[in-house]
Design an enzyme around this catalytic site. Structure first.
Site, mmCIF file in Angstrom:
data_model
loop_
_atom_site.group_PDB
_atom_site.id
_atom_site.type_symbol
_atom_site.label_atom_id
_atom_site.label_comp_id
_atom_site.label_asym_id
_atom_site.label_seq_id
_atom_site.Cartn_x
_atom_site.Cartn_y
_atom_site.Cartn_z
ATOM 1 N N LYS A 181 -57.206 62.807 -45.186
ATOM 2 C CA LYS A 181 -58.313 63.736 -44.185
ATOM 3 C C LYS A 181 -57.738 65.047 -43.406
ATOM 4 O O LYS A 181 -57.468 64.614 -42.198
ATOM 5 C CB LYS A 181 -59.216 62.687 -43.418
ATOM 6 C CG LYS A 181 -60.245 61.808 -44.263
ATOM 7 C CD LYS A 181 -61.037 60.798 -43.507
ATOM 8 C CE LYS A 181 -61.452 59.813 -44.156
ATOM 9 N NZ LYS A 181 -61.496 58.607 -43.216
ATOM 10 N N ARG B 198 -60.288 43.075 -38.767
ATOM 11 C CA ARG B 198 -61.107 43.651 -37.741
ATOM 12 C C ARG B 198 -61.962 42.147 -37.108
ATOM 13 O O ARG B 198 -62.086 42.415 -36.030
ATOM 14 C CB ARG B 198 -62.181 44.700 -38.219
ATOM 15 C CG ARG B 198 -61.706 46.038 -38.011
ATOM 16 C CD ARG B 198 -62.537 47.169 -38.656
ATOM 17 N NE ARG B 198 -61.962 48.186 -38.256
ATOM 18 C CZ ARG B 198 -62.650 49.570 -38.895
ATOM 19 N NH1 ARG B 198 -63.392 49.325 -39.789
ATOM 20 N NH2 ARG B 198 -62.087 50.733 -38.579
ATOM 21 N N GLY C 152 -57.227 52.889 -41.252
ATOM 22 C CA GLY C 152 -57.206 51.681 -42.370
ATOM 23 C C GLY C 152 -56.306 51.753 -43.354
ATOM 24 O O GLY C 152 -55.699 50.604 -43.634
ATOM 25 N N GLY D 181 -60.786 56.966 -37.364
ATOM 26 C CA GLY D 181 -61.036 58.003 -36.619
ATOM 27 C C GLY D 181 -61.282 57.912 -35.157
ATOM 28 O O GLY D 181 -60.803 58.702 -34.499
HETATM 29 C C1 3PG Z 1 -64.058 53.010 -39.451
HETATM 30 O O1 3PG Z 1 -63.963 52.337 -40.491
HETATM 31 O O2 3PG Z 1 -63.468 53.961 -39.155
HETATM 32 C C2 3PG Z 1 -65.509 52.786 -38.610
HETATM 33 O O3 3PG Z 1 -65.973 51.431 -38.845
HETATM 34 C C3 3PG Z 1 -66.316 53.920 -38.381
HETATM 35 O O4 3PG Z 1 -66.947 53.977 -39.779
HETATM 36 P P1 3PG Z 1 -67.747 55.077 -40.068
HETATM 37 O O5 3PG Z 1 -66.706 56.046 -40.581
HETATM 38 O O6 3PG Z 1 -68.419 54.950 -41.221
HETATM 39 O O7 3PG Z 1 -68.593 55.569 -39.016
#
Ligand code: 3PG
Length: 391
Positions: free
Chosen positions: A194, A34, A347, A370
């Site tokens: 998830k 990232r 990820g 997400g």
């Molecule tokens: C992620 O890793 O998907 C983003 O950085 C968002 O992180 P979060 O789910 O802690 O808001």
């Protein structure tokens, strides 16, 4: 949407919301994907003489906790861009404002974790105002966090003139093109653990895709809904998921579910592994990966694909013995890269591809997990919507 390239930014303090939420182990960044993706924006701002102030969250701390400090990410950025990066050990306040005033044009500063202040996730007006005092203009380049309604994402753009960064522009363009006018067949692959978030995406993807291939927990849930994968006892969470999955047409021919799986024991306490049909799961077992027949079935569909969108591994790939489905499908898409436009996000999926060292064989690796899911499910991301705000 406003375009940063048309602006004279020399000498301006440019507040950049990015997503430096990267894995850190013993103070060292273990995956800088990232951070690297942010570099074109930083280079652009440096070349144009801006003062660059980067703000990000890292992890989900509820208050100040140095285990979630952004400092290691700032250090890694310094190594990558070959220019000094100043780390400021706070996020808002007079001291931060004074440090920023001392910055030279072209200099880069990284501020401490936004989530050390509860005003960030509460999206408080006060915290948005305090952040806005740090910049003359705002750039949103944290695509991975654009699905959150937090102060640095939706509050600041109401106060400062706001623009998308180069990374955000690219993410929006690639994902929209793939969904709106894809070269067909478009095949979507959804996996991961998830299940609750993924199930909601499937309905929309079935409308847009020629096939939707499922793996991971989301596949197990839909197999249960179809009455194929039956267990004597279900947790309340599983029952809830089955309820949500009723919105999906489980008999849609585009929807492809596993036909066999790699079974392990629910509690993992042995070296147990068994290949079996999905209708023959024993009560003490769980399906942890897609099986060989499913891999072949999915490969046959993917071989014809012209566009592929993939989010979520097909099994419990962190455990070697349940990683085969994800590996086989990743390799196959990679080897076929001259025939297909492939997008991967999330990820764990990205991690699996990095482990195989085949990132270059994919056309676009999204920085969103997400956020990518919400985007492809047709939701308007608050962080993108906020940029249209008229100042
Ligand atoms: C992620 O890793 O998907 C983003 O950085 C968002 O992180 P979060 O789910 O802690 O808001």
């Amino acid at each position: 949407m406003n375009n940063i390239r048309n602006q004279n930014i020399r000498g301006l303090r440019v507040l950049v919301r990015c997503d430096l939420n990267v894995p850190i182990n013993n103070g060292i960044v273990v995956d800088d994907f990232r951070i690297k993706k942010l570099i074109p924006t930083i280079d652009f701002l440096r070349e144009n003489g801006a003062k660059i102030i980067l703000i990000t969250h890292l992890g989900q701390p509820k208050k100040k906790n140095l285990a979630y400090s952004v400092k290691p990410a700032a250090k890694r950025l310094w190594q990558l861009i070959g220019g000094r990066v100043k780390f400021i050990s706070d996020t808002v306040g007079l001291r931060v404002e004074a440090e920023i005033r001392r910055m030279e044009n072209g200099e880069v500063a990284v501020l401490e974790n936004l989530r050390f202040y509860k005003g960030e996730i509460e999206n408080s007006d006060d915290f948005s105002k305090r952040l806005s005092r740090l910049g003359d203009i705002f750039i949103q380049d944290g695509f991975g966090a654009c699905h959150r309604e937090h102060a640095s994402i939706v509050g600041v753009p109401k106060i400062l003139p706001s623009f998308p960064g180069l990374l955000l522009e690219k993410e929006i363009k690639v994902l929209s093109d793939a969904l709106v006018l894809p070269e067909r067949p478009l095949v979507s692959i959804i996996g991961g653990i998830k299940a609750s978030t993924k199930i909601k995406v499937i309905k929309n993807l079935l409308e847009k895709s020629d096939y939707v291939l499922l793996g991971g927990k989301v596949a197990n849930t839909l197999l249960t809904s179809k009455g194929i994968y039956v267990k004597d006892l279900m947790s309340s969470e599983e029952e809830e998921l089955i309820e949500i999955s009723k919105e999906i047409n489980l008999f849609d021919p585009k929807l492809q579910l596993p036909i066999d799986g790699m079974m392990g024991l629910c509690n993992f306490d042995e070296e147990y592994i068994r290949i079996g049909g999905v209708g023959n799961v024993r009560n003490e077992e769980e399906i942890y990966d897609i099986g060989p027949e499913t891999i072949e079935k999915y490969k046959a569909i993917l071989r014809e694909a012209k566009t592929i969108i993939w989010n979520g591994p097909l099994g419990y790939f962190e455990k070697e013995k349940f990683s085969n489905g994800t590996i086989e499908i990743a390799k196959m898409i990679g080897q076929n890269n001259h025939n297909v436009f492939s997008i991967v996000g999330g990820g764990e999926t990205v991690e699996a591809i990095q482990k195989l060292g085949i990132e270059d064989q994919f056309d676009h690796i999204s920085t969103g997990g997400g956020a990518m899911l919400d985007f492809i499910s047709g939701k308007e991301l608050p962080g993108i919507k906020a940029l249209d705000y008229e100042n």
